[in-house]
Design a protein around this motif. Sequence first.
Motif, PDB file in Angstrom:
ATOM      1  N   ASP A 169       0.863  -1.246  -0.022  1.00  0.00           N
ATOM      2  CA  ASP A 169       0.027   0.012   0.070  1.00  0.00           C
ATOM      3  C   ASP A 169       0.834   1.298  -0.075  1.00  0.00           C
ATOM      4  O   ASP A 169       0.575   2.207  -0.710  1.00  0.00           O
ATOM      5  N   ILE A 170       1.992   1.273   0.904  1.00  0.00           N
ATOM      6  CA  ILE A 170       3.000   2.449   0.868  1.00  0.00           C
ATOM      7  C   ILE A 170       3.613   2.788  -0.250  1.00  0.00           C
ATOM      8  O   ILE A 170       3.793   3.859  -0.793  1.00  0.00           O
ATOM      9  N   HIS A 171       4.125   1.797  -0.875  1.00  0.00           N
ATOM     10  CA  HIS A 171       4.832   1.575  -2.247  1.00  0.00           C
ATOM     11  C   HIS A 171       4.056   2.123  -3.401  1.00  0.00           C
ATOM     12  O   HIS A 171       4.341   3.104  -4.090  1.00  0.00           O
ATOM     13  N   ASP A 172       2.684   2.009  -3.059  1.00  0.00           N
ATOM     14  CA  ASP A 172       1.672   2.251  -4.254  1.00  0.00           C
ATOM     15  C   ASP A 172       1.397   3.941  -4.023  1.00  0.00           C
ATOM     16  O   ASP A 172       0.648   4.425  -4.902  1.00  0.00           O
ATOM     17  N   SER A 173       1.575   4.459  -2.979  1.00  0.00           N
ATOM     18  CA  SER A 173       0.770   5.603  -2.609  1.00  0.00           C
ATOM     19  C   SER A 173       2.114   6.635  -2.152  1.00  0.00           C
ATOM     20  O   SER A 173       2.673   7.519  -2.784  1.00  0.00           O
ATOM     21  N   VAL A 174       2.205   6.537  -0.803  1.00  0.00           N
ATOM     22  CA  VAL A 174       3.181   7.542  -0.014  1.00  0.00           C
ATOM     23  C   VAL A 174       4.481   7.372  -0.695  1.00  0.00           C
ATOM     24  O   VAL A 174       5.179   8.557  -0.889  1.00  0.00           O
ATOM     25  N   LEU A 175       5.331   6.314  -0.889  1.00  0.00           N
ATOM     26  CA  LEU A 175       6.660   6.426  -1.341  1.00  0.00           C
ATOM     27  C   LEU A 175       6.603   6.898  -2.648  1.00  0.00           C
ATOM     28  O   LEU A 175       7.576   7.838  -3.002  1.00  0.00           O
ATOM     29  N   GLN A 176       5.742   6.756  -3.586  1.00  0.00           N
ATOM     30  CA  GLN A 176       5.819   7.281  -5.100  1.00  0.00           C
ATOM     31  C   GLN A 176       5.555   8.731  -4.967  1.00  0.00           C
ATOM     32  O   GLN A 176       6.353   9.515  -5.589  1.00  0.00           O
ATOM     33  N   VAL A 177       4.596   9.389  -3.953  1.00  0.00           N
ATOM     34  CA  VAL A 177       4.511  10.802  -3.882  1.00  0.00           C
ATOM     35  C   VAL A 177       5.694  11.464  -3.335  1.00  0.00           C
ATOM     36  O   VAL A 177       6.375  12.237  -3.755  1.00  0.00           O
ATOM     37  N   LEU A 178       6.649  10.670  -2.153  1.00  0.00           N
ATOM     38  CA  LEU A 178       7.736  11.404  -1.668  1.00  0.00           C
ATOM     39  C   LEU A 178       8.915  11.505  -2.743  1.00  0.00           C
ATOM     40  O   LEU A 178       9.808  12.256  -2.888  1.00  0.00           O
ATOM     41  N   ALA A 179       8.915  10.137  -3.360  1.00  0.00           N
ATOM     42  CA  ALA A 179       9.963  10.354  -4.544  1.00  0.00           C
ATOM     43  C   ALA A 179       9.868  11.282  -5.610  1.00  0.00           C
ATOM     44  O   ALA A 179      10.642  11.891  -6.203  1.00  0.00           O
ATOM     45  N   MET A 180       8.577  11.547  -5.918  1.00  0.00           N
ATOM     46  CA  MET A 180       8.371  12.521  -6.932  1.00  0.00           C
ATOM     47  C   MET A 180       8.469  13.985  -6.405  1.00  0.00           C
ATOM     48  O   MET A 180       8.912  14.709  -7.148  1.00  0.00           O
ATOM     49  N   VAL A 181       8.141  14.161  -4.884  1.00  0.00           N
ATOM     50  CA  VAL A 181       8.435  15.475  -4.567  1.00  0.00           C
ATOM     51  C   VAL A 181      10.113  15.694  -4.348  1.00  0.00           C
ATOM     52  O   VAL A 181      10.346  16.863  -4.841  1.00  0.00           O
ATOM     53  N   ARG A 230      12.345  14.377  -6.711  1.00  0.00           N
ATOM     54  CA  ARG A 230      12.741  14.745  -7.943  1.00  0.00           C
ATOM     55  C   ARG A 230      12.409  16.108  -8.175  1.00  0.00           C
ATOM     56  O   ARG A 230      12.896  16.914  -8.833  1.00  0.00           O
ATOM     57  N   ARG A 231      11.212  16.549  -8.228  1.00  0.00           N
ATOM     58  CA  ARG A 231      10.614  17.738  -8.732  1.00  0.00           C
ATOM     59  C   ARG A 231      11.347  19.033  -7.849  1.00  0.00           C
ATOM     60  O   ARG A 231      11.453  19.932  -8.418  1.00  0.00           O
ATOM     61  N   GLY A 232      11.513  18.664  -6.759  1.00  0.00           N
ATOM     62  CA  GLY A 232      12.230  19.649  -5.934  1.00  0.00           C
ATOM     63  C   GLY A 232      13.547  19.848  -6.322  1.00  0.00           C
ATOM     64  O   GLY A 232      14.124  21.103  -6.540  1.00  0.00           O
ATOM     65  N   GLU A 271      13.936  26.969  -2.550  1.00  0.00           N
ATOM     66  CA  GLU A 271      12.913  26.284  -1.230  1.00  0.00           C
ATOM     67  C   GLU A 271      12.371  24.775  -1.663  1.00  0.00           C
ATOM     68  O   GLU A 271      12.422  23.949  -0.751  1.00  0.00           O
ATOM     69  N   ALA A 272      12.244  24.769  -2.801  1.00  0.00           N
ATOM     70  CA  ALA A 272      11.596  23.358  -3.274  1.00  0.00           C
ATOM     71  C   ALA A 272      12.797  22.331  -3.209  1.00  0.00           C
ATOM     72  O   ALA A 272      12.279  21.264  -2.838  1.00  0.00           O
ATOM     73  N   ALA A 273      13.869  22.740  -3.430  1.00  0.00           N
ATOM     74  CA  ALA A 273      14.822  21.886  -3.190  1.00  0.00           C
ATOM     75  C   ALA A 273      15.180  21.194  -1.862  1.00  0.00           C
ATOM     76  O   ALA A 273      15.321  20.129  -1.670  1.00  0.00           O
ATOM     77  N   GLU A 274      15.084  22.115  -0.816  1.00  0.00           N
ATOM     78  CA  GLU A 274      15.028  21.660   0.428  1.00  0.00           C
ATOM     79  C   GLU A 274      13.825  20.813   0.793  1.00  0.00           C
ATOM     80  O   GLU A 274      14.183  19.978   1.487  1.00  0.00           O
ATOM     81  N   LEU A 275      12.833  21.324   0.285  1.00  0.00           N
ATOM     82  CA  LEU A 275      11.692  20.288   0.553  1.00  0.00           C
ATOM     83  C   LEU A 275      11.781  19.019  -0.069  1.00  0.00           C
ATOM     84  O   LEU A 275      11.426  18.108   0.348  1.00  0.00           O
TER      85      LEU A 275
END
Length: 408
Positions: A197-209, A211-213, A219-223
């Motif tokens: 469940d976490i791999h399909d949702s939370v971890l993917q979101v964190l990884a995307m944030v 990369r985009r940061g 400030e986005a880089a720090e985030l």
Amino acid sequence: MAKRERVMRMSVEQPLWRALTAYRVLTMLYAVGLFATAYDEFTRPWIAVAYYAVLGTWTLATLPRVANAARCTKRFLAADLTIAVTGILLTPVADAHERVQAGGPTLPSIWTAGAVLAFAVKGGWRWAALASGLVAVANLIERGSPARDTVHNVLLVCIASVAIGYVVEVARASERTLARALEIEAATRERERLARDIHDSVLQVLAMVQRRGAVIGGEAAELGRMAGEQEVALRTLVSGGLVPVSRVSEDAAEGALVRAVDEEPDESGPVDLRTLLAPYAAARVSLAEPGAPVPLTPAAAREVAAAVGAALDNVRRHAGEDARAWILVEDEPDEVIVTVRDDGPGIPEGRLVQAEGEGRLGVALSIRGRLRDLGGSAELISVPGQGTEVELKVPKDVKDPRGKAEQR
């Protein structure tokens, strides 16, 4: 919100209590039947009648007592054995001397074995040996001499009760092991479900944030960096989630318990070192640990974790925020080894001695001092340009930093 608790009971002991309950009733009836068929041969039959009245009342009234181990108390066992021994000693008073010398049955007859077996099922083979020894002494007193048939019967009861007591102890140990295995299996399945469940949702979101940061910068880089650290920490928690130790039922007859509940850590018992080192895992700090718990005394585990924290502080302070670090935990038979390695510039030769001379004792006190107080050691290996490695060793049988011995 109330805790949800799933309980599974396992017991191979409970059938023994049910069999013992039936055995006591049947052997009581058997003893009374033997007396009825030989009533005319007794010299004082009224003594036997009075004893059988007590025996029958006691057997029927105490049936709930032999329903499980919790109700079968030490006081009950003592009273039960006393009735059996009293019946044996009353036999030569109530029965004819010729019948006693010829090997006639005692007043309780084979009911006595039920009292001894209750000791075996309740307390194991040691309790069985004690109870059968008292019965043996009573039989020798009743007969007046160690006749062949008396010795035969005594040995039979002793061997059978001790064997049953030993089997009960092995069964209890097996139940605890099975409870632990089932608990680990249940926890592993739950961890795998959470990981999906976490791999399909939370971890993917964190990884995307993350990369985009890094792409946006500022400030986005720090985030993004913080999101990366949380992703690593969450992956570590999911992949190495710890399983609480099984607890045993308060009623031993009900077998081992497997409980899925949250519990406060027990300061009186060993602490899993992995639980204290897990928070150190981050985006630039990798933690490698065994799949099984690494138990240490609470004081030792806290000191080792503090030493690891001090080593990581040195990495950030001297190697920079971009340096990577690795924590390796090894559980050896006699000691626990924790290695902290980084890819920084290393420490110039003689720098530690110079720092101690200048009064900066971070490595000397925060790391080496902690391990020395535990009876362990801390070795620091550093090659300029190739990073630094700190190896912490602590014995499993350690001393409390305050000087009080603690055993594992």
